[in-house]
Design a protein around this motif. Sequence first.
Motif, PDB file in Angstrom:
ATOM      1  N   VAL A  27      47.814  30.548  47.183  1.00 46.99           N
ATOM      2  CA  VAL A  27      46.492  30.535  47.805  1.00 46.99           C
ATOM      3  C   VAL A  27      45.706  31.799  47.455  1.00 46.99           C
ATOM      4  O   VAL A  27      44.533  31.730  47.084  1.00 46.99           O
ATOM      5  N   LEU A  28      46.339  32.951  47.559  1.00 40.83           N
ATOM      6  CA  LEU A  28      45.618  34.207  47.373  1.00 40.83           C
ATOM      7  C   LEU A  28      45.199  34.470  45.928  1.00 40.83           C
ATOM      8  O   LEU A  28      44.104  34.985  45.687  1.00 40.83           O
ATOM      9  N   VAL A  29      46.037  34.133  44.982  1.00 41.98           N
ATOM     10  CA  VAL A  29      45.708  34.416  43.574  1.00 41.98           C
ATOM     11  C   VAL A  29      44.504  33.609  43.101  1.00 41.98           C
ATOM     12  O   VAL A  29      43.568  34.182  42.539  1.00 41.98           O
ATOM     13  N   PRO A  30      44.440  32.292  43.340  1.00 41.90           N
ATOM     14  CA  PRO A  30      43.222  31.572  42.937  1.00 41.90           C
ATOM     15  C   PRO A  30      41.971  32.061  43.668  1.00 41.90           C
ATOM     16  O   PRO A  30      40.891  32.135  43.080  1.00 41.90           O
ATOM     17  N   LEU A  31      42.115  32.407  44.941  1.00 44.45           N
ATOM     18  CA  LEU A  31      40.960  32.944  45.668  1.00 44.45           C
ATOM     19  C   LEU A  31      40.488  34.264  45.069  1.00 44.45           C
ATOM     20  O   LEU A  31      39.283  34.514  44.948  1.00 44.45           O
ATOM     21  N   ALA A  32      41.414  35.123  44.703  1.00 41.81           N
ATOM     22  CA  ALA A  32      41.054  36.413  44.110  1.00 41.81           C
ATOM     23  C   ALA A  32      40.393  36.227  42.746  1.00 41.81           C
ATOM     24  O   ALA A  32      39.404  36.896  42.425  1.00 41.81           O
ATOM     25  N   ILE A  33      40.913  35.318  41.948  1.00 46.43           N
ATOM     26  CA  ILE A  33      40.314  35.056  40.634  1.00 46.43           C
ATOM     27  C   ILE A  33      38.906  34.500  40.805  1.00 46.43           C
ATOM     28  O   ILE A  33      37.965  34.931  40.132  1.00 46.43           O
TER      29      ILE A  33
END
Length: 91
Positions: free
Chosen positions: A64-70
Amino acid sequence: MFKRLTLLWVLLRGDARQLWFALRHPQAPGWLKWGTALIALYLVSPIDLIPDVLPFVGVMDDLVLVPLAIHWLLKRLPPGMTEPASKRSAG
């Protein structure tokens, strides 16, 4: 659940490709390179928000966090950089 994961994968793949082209752009800002490095460091770091020792929940925070950060990084790109990156990643 499977449809959501498939949709997440499609969005991540497109955003990751757009991020790759934006990083290779001659006018890529320094904060973009640092932000991408921090995302990569978060992925390989043993320190997480939720430990990966927990079977399902530990991996979900990365998903969840990695796609949101990208996506967050891509939204902050200058307008002149987003158009060529999105055109090159689509074709």
